[in-house]
Design an enzyme around this catalytic site. Structure first.
Site, mmCIF file in Angstrom:
data_model
loop_
_atom_site.group_PDB
_atom_site.id
_atom_site.type_symbol
_atom_site.label_atom_id
_atom_site.label_comp_id
_atom_site.label_asym_id
_atom_site.label_seq_id
_atom_site.Cartn_x
_atom_site.Cartn_y
_atom_site.Cartn_z
ATOM 1 N N HIS A 94 0.854 -1.190 0.000
ATOM 2 C CA HIS A 94 0.000 0.000 0.000
ATOM 3 C C HIS A 94 0.891 1.241 0.000
ATOM 4 C CE1 HIS A 94 -2.738 3.105 1.375
ATOM 5 N NE2 HIS A 94 -3.705 2.340 0.913
ATOM 6 N N GLU A 166 -3.866 1.830 -7.520
ATOM 7 C CA GLU A 166 -4.176 2.990 -6.674
ATOM 8 C C GLU A 166 -3.176 4.104 -6.963
ATOM 9 O OE1 GLU A 166 -6.472 1.905 -2.906
ATOM 10 O OE2 GLU A 166 -4.373 1.588 -2.460
#
Ligand code: PGA
Length: 261
Positions: A94, A166
């Site tokens: 992430h 993302e």
């Protein structure tokens, strides 16, 4: 085409009690949505208590993070082998782990491998920064992060993982990516996976979009060809909004199933 996969990334929010209450409320709001796989990524503290609760409600769990070694003298860490059987998914790479905690490709690929080794599906998060985007380096950034993250696993294993696209500039900023750009990025991801791991891996790998997803923009992403679901941060903390998105995903899944019939 499988079920849409909707993952709530709660980050460092919600106490154990709040997380449990959220599960009850979410269940009341969504009931059984067979067309959607709902995954919650709570604080590590809540993984064990939520494990039993979510089974009754047909939700799955994800770890937000874990260490890549299975056991040993690693003070403060939790391993994928300790999470085995408690979570079905594990977020890896992430952007907050990469940029706030300095995780490098080496850490990320070891974590992907640790998840696979322990029967946990890795959700490999990749995406370009604002400056890479401005410099026209999106494709290179995606390529490097795919190679960096997947280097230790086989083509067959790649078929079963999840990649979350993302863009870093879209996470938690309210600036979401244009569906046209997401479509292009998702095609690129599958193309690069095809080159690296073959056609089957490219076909079966699930690809999500994440970055400032909200009730108003969710459907547009879910309708993009090749987008298998969403990874949602801020909006997933609002149970009503999150439930709304799940309902939208369920409707889209039914419409696709009707078209395919
Ligand atoms: P956001 O976060 O929805 O708040 O942009 C997404 C994520 O961090 O996965």
């Amino acid at each position: 085409m499988g079920k849409k996969l909707i993952i709530a990334n709660w980050k460092m929010n919600l106490t154990v009690n709040e997380a449990s209450l959220f599960v009850h409320r979410l269940d009341d709001l969504v009931g059984k949505r067979r067309g959607v796989e709902i995954v919650l990524a709570p604080t590590m503290l809540a993984v064990q208590p939520l494990h039993l609760q979510v089974q009754h409600h047909h939700f799955n769990l994800a770890a937000q993070n874990f260490y890549w070694r299975d056991h040993g003298a690693y003070t403060g860490e939790v391993s994928a082998s300790q999470l085995r059987g408690l979570v079905q998914y594990g977020l890896v790479g992430h952007s907050e782990r990469r940029h706030v905690f300095g995780e490098r490709s080496k850490d990320i690929r070891s974590k992907v491998q640790a998840a696979v080794r322990n029967g946990i599906t890795p959700v490999l998060c990749i995406g370009e920064t604002a400056s890479e985007r401005a410099d026209g380096e999106t494709a290179d950034a995606i390529h490097d992060q795919l190679i960096g993250g997947l280097a230790n696993i086989t083509s067959v294993e790649v078929e079963h993982i999840v990649v979350a696209y993302e863009p870093v500039w879209a996470i938690g900023t309210g600036k979401f990516a244009a569906p046209r750009d997401v479509s292009r990025a998702v095609k690129l991801i599958r193309k690069q996976i095809k080159q690296l791991f073959g056609a089957l891996a490219a076909k079966h790998v699930r690809v999500l979009y994440g970055g400032s997803v909200n009730v108003d923009n969710a459907s547009a992403y879910l309708q993009i060809d090749g987008v298998d679901g969403l990874l949602i941060g801020d909006t997933s903390l609002d149970v009503r909004a999150f439930a709304e998105i799940i309902k939208k995903a369920d409707v889209i899944d039914k419409a696709v199933a009707r078209k395919a019939a």
